[in-house]
Write a protein that holds these residues in place. Structure first.
Motif, PDB file in Angstrom:
ATOM      1  N   MET A   1       0.854  -1.211   0.000  1.00 43.50           N
ATOM      2  CA  MET A   1       0.000   0.000   0.000  1.00 43.50           C
ATOM      3  C   MET A   1       0.875   1.241   0.000  1.00 43.50           C
ATOM      4  O   MET A   1       1.735   1.408   0.855  1.00 43.50           O
ATOM      5  CB  MET A   1      -0.917  -0.065   1.232  1.00 43.50           C
ATOM      6  N   ALA A   3       0.111   4.184   0.676  1.00 40.48           N
ATOM      7  CA  ALA A   3      -0.528   5.279   1.400  1.00 40.48           C
ATOM      8  C   ALA A   3       0.446   5.900   2.398  1.00 40.48           C
ATOM      9  O   ALA A   3       1.280   5.219   2.977  1.00 40.48           O
ATOM     10  CB  ALA A   3      -1.734   4.749   2.145  1.00 40.48           C
ATOM     11  N   CYS A  41      -3.539   8.997   2.928  1.00 38.38           N
ATOM     12  CA  CYS A  41      -3.705   9.509   1.576  1.00 38.38           C
ATOM     13  C   CYS A  41      -3.438   8.374   0.602  1.00 38.38           C
ATOM     14  O   CYS A  41      -2.523   7.578   0.815  1.00 38.38           O
ATOM     15  CB  CYS A  41      -2.742  10.661   1.298  1.00 38.38           C
ATOM     16  N   VAL A  42      -4.255   8.299  -0.424  1.00 39.53           N
ATOM     17  CA  VAL A  42      -4.090   7.241  -1.419  1.00 39.53           C
ATOM     18  C   VAL A  42      -4.075   7.872  -2.802  1.00 39.53           C
ATOM     19  O   VAL A  42      -5.013   8.585  -3.170  1.00 39.53           O
ATOM     20  CB  VAL A  42      -5.246   6.213  -1.332  1.00 39.53           C
ATOM     21  N   GLU A  43      -3.015   7.629  -3.537  1.00 39.51           N
ATOM     22  CA  GLU A  43      -2.908   8.190  -4.883  1.00 39.51           C
ATOM     23  C   GLU A  43      -3.745   7.392  -5.876  1.00 39.51           C
ATOM     24  O   GLU A  43      -4.092   6.234  -5.624  1.00 39.51           O
ATOM     25  CB  GLU A  43      -1.435   8.194  -5.336  1.00 39.51           C
ATOM     26  N   ASN A  46      -4.139   3.497  -6.582  1.00 39.76           N
ATOM     27  CA  ASN A  46      -3.600   2.741  -5.451  1.00 39.76           C
ATOM     28  C   ASN A  46      -4.741   2.251  -4.565  1.00 39.76           C
ATOM     29  O   ASN A  46      -5.841   2.800  -4.595  1.00 39.76           O
ATOM     30  CB  ASN A  46      -2.625   3.596  -4.643  1.00 39.76           C
ATOM     31  N   TYR A  47      -4.456   1.233  -3.778  1.00 42.18           N
ATOM     32  CA  TYR A  47      -5.511   0.581  -3.010  1.00 42.18           C
ATOM     33  C   TYR A  47      -5.596   1.090  -1.581  1.00 42.18           C
ATOM     34  O   TYR A  47      -4.580   1.322  -0.932  1.00 42.18           O
ATOM     35  CB  TYR A  47      -5.276  -0.929  -2.994  1.00 42.18           C
ATOM     36  N   LEU A  48      -6.821   1.238  -1.121  1.00 34.40           N
ATOM     37  CA  LEU A  48      -7.045   1.511   0.297  1.00 34.40           C
ATOM     38  C   LEU A  48      -6.986   0.190   1.056  1.00 34.40           C
ATOM     39  O   LEU A  48      -6.430   0.098   2.141  1.00 34.40           O
ATOM     40  CB  LEU A  48      -8.405   2.187   0.481  1.00 34.40           C
ATOM     41  N   THR A 107      -6.644  11.258  -6.432  1.00 33.88           N
ATOM     42  CA  THR A 107      -5.960  11.428  -5.159  1.00 33.88           C
ATOM     43  C   THR A 107      -7.007  11.568  -4.062  1.00 33.88           C
ATOM     44  O   THR A 107      -7.856  12.449  -4.124  1.00 33.88           O
ATOM     45  CB  THR A 107      -5.065  12.675  -5.187  1.00 33.88           C
ATOM     46  N   SER A 109      -8.291  10.516   0.276  1.00 30.40           N
ATOM     47  CA  SER A 109      -7.859  10.228   1.640  1.00 30.40           C
ATOM     48  C   SER A 109      -9.024   9.660   2.438  1.00 30.40           C
ATOM     49  O   SER A 109     -10.187   9.869   2.090  1.00 30.40           O
ATOM     50  CB  SER A 109      -7.314  11.486   2.316  1.00 30.40           C
TER      51      SER A 109
END
Lengths: 235, 235
Positions: A1, A3, A41-43, A46-48, A107, A109
Motif C-alpha cells: 500500500m 498510502a 492519503c491514497v494516490e 492505489n488501493y485503500l 488522489t 484520503s
DNA sequence: CGTGCAATTGAGCACCCTCAACATGAGTGG
DNA sequence: CCACTCATGTTGAGGGTGCTCAATTGCACG
C-alpha cells in the motif's frame, strides 16, 4: 500500500459537514482523534485495501473518490460502489476479512477506525452517529438495487446520475456536474449493462439535450428530464 | 401493529447459534436481556414496522421470515429482501424514519433493540458483534447486487437459490429445501424480473430435473447444476 | 508521430417484457 | 360438501431492448 500517514486533525478537515465528528464539541472531538487512527492519503490507482486483507479498520472517506469491486473465480470484475467523502467503506467483511477491494480513482484520503476501537465510540456517544451513517449507506444501497431492477438502460443511467447528484448536493457541490474519474467500463459494470449499451444510452441523452458528456464529467442540462427518466428514484 | 409482547429469554431462544448473544457468558447475557426490549411475535401478513414509522428499534429476526419492501410514488412495490433468523433488519433509515416496510410471511418473531440503547451495547463488548452481523448483511446485499447484474433469468433464479440455501445452512436447516412463504410475484420482483419470466425459468429448471417446485417450497435436486448456473456467486 | 487503450458506432440475434388467454388453488357462502 | 369467485400462477405469441461480435474513431502516452 502506497498510502502515507498524516496526523488526524478534524479541525482542519474538509469533510467536516458530513463527518462522524460533525456534532461533537471540542473536547469530544479531541477524544475522537485519539480513537481514530491517522488518516491515509491514497494516490490514483492505489488501493485503500484489497479483498482478502484482514480487515483491521473501517474507513471514512475524507476526500476524493474510491471504487470498490470484487473479482469472482472466473476473473470477472464486479464494481460494487463509488464512494464520496463522508461515506463509510470497508464494512463488507466475512470472518474479519475484506470481501471487496477499494481503489482510489483520484488522489483521495480516508480516516481510519480500528476495528478494536469500535467499542470505544460509545464512550463519546458517537456509536449512534456511526449507525446513522451506516443506515444512510443502507438506503443508498437499496436505491441502487431498485435502480438495477429497471430494465431500460436510460432509466438506470439517469438513476445513477440522480444518485450521484444527490450525494454531491450533500457535500455542497454542484449537483449538475458529475465528475467521472472512473472509466465508462466501470460505470457500465456498476449499472449491470455492457459498455456499448451505456455508450448508446448516453449518446441518446446527449442528442436530446438532456446531458453533456466528456471523458471527465457528465453535465446535467435538464434535471427535470433526468428525474423523470429515473422514476423509481422517488422515495 | 398486531404484535404481542413476550419476555426476552435468550436461554430458551431457538436462534441462539446465530444470535448476537451467541458468545456471551451467562452474566453478560443477562445484561443483554436488560438492554434489549422484549421480543415481538408477528402473525402472517402483519407488519413489524412500516415505511415512514419513526425507527425506534433495530430488529433481530428470531423465527419465521420477513419480507421488506418499499413503494415509490407511482405505487410500484419493490421487494428489498427476505430475512431469516439471525439477520438484522430496520437499518434502512433516513432522519430516524424507516424507508421500508417489514411484513411477516409466516408466524415470526423478532428481538428489538432500542435505538437509544445502541451505545450501551459496548458495555458488554457486544457492539463489535453487532458490526459483524451488519458486515455479513452487507456482504449478502453485495451478492444480491451481483446477482441482479446477471441478465439471464435462470442465472438470477439459481443465484437466489444459492443465497437462500447458504443462509439455511447457517441455521442448520436443510440447504436443498427452500421454503417459499412469499408469492412468486414477490420473488420475481426481488429478482428484478417479471412474474412470467420467473415462472418460465422455474419451469425449465424443473423440466431438466434441476428443481422440484410446489407452491410452498423449491427443492434443489441437482445442487451442482444450480451452483454452475449461478456462476457469479463464487466468492 | 506512432502505439495502445478507451470509447463510439453498426448489424444481427437472443432473451426478456408486454399483452392475453388459460389453469390452478384458496377462501367463501350456500 | 360443493359450486362460485377471485387471486395467483402458468402458458402462448409477438415485439422491443440489450447483448454479442466486429469495425472504426478518439484520446493519452511515450
Amino acid at each position: 500500500m502506497l498510502a502515507q500517514n498524516l496526523s488526524t486533525r478534524c479541525s482542519v478537515c474538509p469533510t467536516r459537514p458530513v463527518c462522524l465528528a460533525k456534532d461533537l464539541d471540542e473536547s469530544d472531538r479531541g477524544r475522537l482523534e485519539e480513537i481514530m487512527d491517522p488518516f491515509v492519503c491514497v494516490e490514483t490507482r492505489n488501493y485503500l485495501y484489497r479483498a482478502g486483507d484482514v480487515a483491521s479498520h473501517h474507513y471514512h472517506v475524507r476526500s476524493g473518490m474510491f471504487k470498490t469491486y470484487t473479482i469472482n473465480s472466473n476473473g470477472d470484475e464486479y464494481v460494487t460502489g463509488f464512494y464520496l467523502p463522508g461515506q463509510i467503506i470497508g464494512c463488507a467483511q466475512i470472518d474479519g476479512k475484506h470481501t471487496e477491494s477499494a481503489i482510489a480513482l483520484e488522489t483521495s484520503s480516508a480516516c481510519r477506525l480500528l476495528e478494536k476501537n469500535l467499542n470505544k465510540l460509545s464512550s463519546i456517544g458517537i456509536a449512534s452517529t456511526l449507525f446513522r451513517l451506516l443506515a444512510e449507506r443502507e438506503v443508498l444501497r437499496n436505491r441502487h438495487i431498485l435502480n438495477l431492477n429497471q430494465t431500460r438502460a436510460e432509466a438506470r443511467v439517469t438513476g445513477f446520475l440522480i444518485d450521484m447528484s444527490g450525494r454531491l448536493s450533500l457535500l455542497g457541490r454542484c449537483p449538475d456536474h458529475i465528475s467521472t474519474p472512473m472509466s465508462r467500463t466501470d460505470i457500465a459494470n456498476y449499472l449491470g449493462m455492457t459498455l456499448e449499451t451505456l455508450s448508446r444510452a448516453l449518446a441518446r441523452l446527449v442528442k436530446t439535450g438532456v446531458l453533456q458528456t466528456t471523458k471527465d464529467y457528465i453535465k446535467i442540462k435538464q434535471p427535470e428530464t433526468v428525474q423523470l427518466l429515473g422514476l423509481h428514484m422517488s422515495p
